[in-house]
Scaffold this active site. Structure first.
Site, PDB file in Angstrom:
ATOM      1  N   TYR A  20      -2.930 -16.782   9.277  1.00 21.09           N
ATOM      2  CA  TYR A  20      -2.472 -15.997   8.116  1.00 21.09           C
ATOM      3  C   TYR A  20      -3.473 -16.107   6.974  1.00 21.09           C
ATOM      4  CZ  TYR A  20       0.947 -14.484   4.502  1.00 21.09           C
ATOM      5  OH  TYR A  20       1.613 -13.844   3.484  1.00 21.09           O
ATOM      6  N   LYS A  35      -5.615 -13.378   4.717  1.00 18.70           N
ATOM      7  CA  LYS A  35      -5.349 -13.201   3.285  1.00 18.70           C
ATOM      8  C   LYS A  35      -6.600 -13.490   2.443  1.00 18.70           C
ATOM      9  CE  LYS A  35      -1.104 -11.694   3.468  1.00 18.70           C
ATOM     10  NZ  LYS A  35      -0.746 -10.353   2.971  1.00 18.70           N
ATOM     11  N   SER A  57      -1.763 -13.186  -1.143  1.00 17.04           N
ATOM     12  CA  SER A  57      -0.836 -14.324  -1.058  1.00 17.04           C
ATOM     13  C   SER A  57      -1.557 -15.511  -1.672  1.00 17.04           C
ATOM     14  CB  SER A  57      -0.532 -14.637   0.410  1.00 17.04           C
ATOM     15  OG  SER A  57       0.115 -15.885   0.550  1.00 17.04           O
TER      16      SER A  57
HETATM   17  N1  NAD Z   1       7.582 -13.535   1.119  1.00 20.10           N
HETATM   18  C1  NAD Z   1       6.626 -14.367   0.750  1.00 20.10           C
HETATM   19  O1  NAD Z   1       6.862 -15.554   0.501  1.00 20.10           O
HETATM   20  C2  NAD Z   1       5.201 -13.843   0.584  1.00 20.10           C
HETATM   21  C3  NAD Z   1       4.275 -14.644  -0.097  1.00 20.10           C
HETATM   22  C4  NAD Z   1       2.976 -14.194  -0.253  1.00 20.10           C
HETATM   23  C5  NAD Z   1       2.608 -12.950   0.236  1.00 20.10           C
HETATM   24  N2  NAD Z   1       3.529 -12.195   0.905  1.00 20.10           N
HETATM   25  C6  NAD Z   1       3.087 -10.898   1.414  1.00 20.10           C
HETATM   26  O2  NAD Z   1       3.956  -9.893   0.926  1.00 20.10           O
HETATM   27  C7  NAD Z   1       3.858  -8.730   1.758  1.00 20.10           C
HETATM   28  C8  NAD Z   1       5.242  -8.206   2.044  1.00 20.10           C
HETATM   29  O3  NAD Z   1       5.939  -9.145   2.850  1.00 20.10           O
HETATM   30  P1  NAD Z   1       7.455  -9.578   2.553  1.00 20.10           P
HETATM   31  O4  NAD Z   1       7.425 -10.974   2.098  1.00 20.10           O
HETATM   32  O5  NAD Z   1       8.130  -8.549   1.740  1.00 20.10           O
HETATM   33  O6  NAD Z   1       8.031  -9.621   4.048  1.00 20.10           O
HETATM   34  P2  NAD Z   1       9.071  -8.687   4.799  1.00 20.10           P
HETATM   35  O7  NAD Z   1       9.006  -9.121   6.233  1.00 20.10           O
HETATM   36  O8  NAD Z   1      10.393  -8.733   4.131  1.00 20.10           O
HETATM   37  O9  NAD Z   1       8.453  -7.227   4.643  1.00 20.10           O
HETATM   38  C9  NAD Z   1       7.268  -6.846   5.314  1.00 20.10           C
HETATM   39  C10 NAD Z   1       7.371  -5.377   5.705  1.00 20.10           C
HETATM   40  O10 NAD Z   1       6.159  -4.997   6.392  1.00 20.10           O
HETATM   41  C11 NAD Z   1       6.529  -4.173   7.499  1.00 20.10           C
HETATM   42  N3  NAD Z   1       5.485  -4.165   8.512  1.00 20.10           N
HETATM   43  C12 NAD Z   1       5.194  -5.121   9.436  1.00 20.10           C
HETATM   44  N4  NAD Z   1       4.194  -4.706  10.233  1.00 20.10           N
HETATM   45  C13 NAD Z   1       3.837  -3.457   9.810  1.00 20.10           C
HETATM   46  C14 NAD Z   1       2.870  -2.521  10.228  1.00 20.10           C
HETATM   47  N5  NAD Z   1       2.059  -2.765  11.277  1.00 20.10           N
HETATM   48  N6  NAD Z   1       2.771  -1.353   9.559  1.00 20.10           N
HETATM   49  C15 NAD Z   1       3.598  -1.075   8.518  1.00 20.10           C
HETATM   50  N7  NAD Z   1       4.547  -1.923   8.087  1.00 20.10           N
HETATM   51  C16 NAD Z   1       4.670  -3.103   8.725  1.00 20.10           C
HETATM   52  C17 NAD Z   1       7.838  -4.772   7.992  1.00 20.10           C
HETATM   53  O11 NAD Z   1       8.578  -3.856   8.806  1.00 20.10           O
HETATM   54  C18 NAD Z   1       8.536  -5.102   6.668  1.00 20.10           C
HETATM   55  O12 NAD Z   1       9.307  -4.022   6.208  1.00 20.10           O
HETATM   56  C19 NAD Z   1       3.059  -9.178   2.985  1.00 20.10           C
HETATM   57  O13 NAD Z   1       1.721  -8.734   2.855  1.00 20.10           O
HETATM   58  C20 NAD Z   1       3.115 -10.687   2.917  1.00 20.10           C
HETATM   59  O14 NAD Z   1       2.033 -11.299   3.565  1.00 20.10           O
HETATM   60  C21 NAD Z   1       4.812 -12.610   1.081  1.00 20.10           C
END
Ligand code: NAD
Length: 273
Positions: A154, A158, A141
């Site tokens: 968080y 990260k 991230s």
């Molecule tokens: N959305 C953003 O703005 C953003 C920005 C930077 C980084 N990220 C990163 O992107 C990645 C995906 O997140 P997203 O934004 O798609 O969010 P999201 O909540 O839509 O998807 C996250 C997924 O991870 C699953 N999950 C949660 N805990 C889990 C576990 N213990 N084991 C297996 N699966 C699990 C959830 O069920 C969900 O399907 C994450 O690592 C997040 O930190 C997201």
């Protein structure tokens, strides 16, 4: 790795958001998929959306080493190989550093850091042994590059996930491996990240504090205005093809990183955005 068609991709956190978009993009490239998540319904939906390619799903809590070992056993046992591993599952929780409990850090570290470390431990030795091209994509991230108020827990996870990615890449390079690594550092993406509590284990629940609620609402609003997950997936596929380590979703982050380094070198605290 230029050719993806016919190869095997594993995606954790595949039931939603960026993980789902990665799965669908890999399917469009003609890859076989192993999709993992704790959300059974969302996982089934992603599998249904993937179309004609071969898709396996596995309920997997990435913070649990045995669950990730089982996932790897199924991949290598039933699909015979793994070429792309996306350690993508992740959760967000905000709040000031001093209001976070041990349960908060345990949950965040369990999914965001141990999830990556378990993926590396269970898959990489067998990917090395396979002796083919391969690529590991860890979803980090911008919070792994810049700290901002209200996101300390968080950010800790990260920054650590970025360190894990850098160290893995250095180890693979030093040992002449054919495997490559990318650290995906998105800014705001339109996903359900602001509603991460939906998968939080009851045993690690804490009572929300006002600063935590405020951070969560801020992240939800930012995500709503964020880029589409499919754009991020496109960036990842390009990153794999071009063997790029750092994948930034906005070129302005590069400039911010330079400014941050310069500010740190003067001994001052960087600003935040
Ligand atoms: N959305 C953003 O703005 C953003 C920005 C930077 C980084 N990220 C990163 O992107 C990645 C995906 O997140 P997203 O934004 O798609 O969010 P999201 O909540 O839509 O998807 C996250 C997924 O991870 C699953 N999950 C949660 N805990 C889990 C576990 N213990 N084991 C297996 N699966 C699990 C959830 O069920 C969900 O399907 C994450 O690592 C997040 O930190 C997201």
């Amino acid at each position: 790795m230029r050719e993806l068609s016919g190869k095997v991709a594993v995606v954790t956190g595949a039931a939603s958001g960026i993980g789902r978009a990665l799965a669908l993009r890999f399917a469009a490239e003609g890859m076989t998929l192993m999709l993992a998540d704790v959300d059974h319904g969302g996982l089934a939906e992603t599998a249904a959306l993937a179309g004609d390619v071969e898709v396996l799903t596995q309920i997997t809590d990435v913070s649990d080493a045995w669950a990730v070992r089982h996932l790897a056993n199924r991949c290598f046992g039933e699909l015979g190989a793994v070429h792309v591993l996306c350690n993508n599952a992740g959760v967000f929780q905000g709040g000031h550093m001093w209001t976070r409990d041990e349960e908060d850090f345990s949950w965040l570290l369990g999914v965001n850091l141990w999830g990556v470390l378990h993926g590396v431990h269970e898959f990489v030795p067998r990917m090395i042994e396979q002796d083919t091209e391969g690529h590991i994509v860890n979803t980090v991230s911008v919070a792994g590059l810049f700290a901002s108020p209200g996101s300390g827990g968080y950010s800790v996870t990260k920054y650590a996930a970025l360190a894990a990615s850098l160290s893995l890449a250095q180890d693979l390079t030093a040992t002449g491996s054919k495997l490559r690594v990318s650290a995906l550092c998105p800014g705001a993406v339109r996903t359900r990240i602001g509603d991460s509590d939906r998968t939080r284990p009851a045993g690690l629940a804490t009572t929300p504090t006002a600063d935590e609620v405020e951070s969560r609402e801020w992240v939800s609003r930012a995500a709503e205005r964020g880029m589409e997950p499919s754009e991020v997936a496109g960036l990842v596929v390009t990153g794999i093809r071009e063997e790029r380590f750092l994948l930034l979703t906005d070129p302005r982050y590069a400039e911010r990183l330079r400014e941050q380094t310069e500010t740190l070198l003067t001994g001052s605290l960087p600003g935040y955005q």
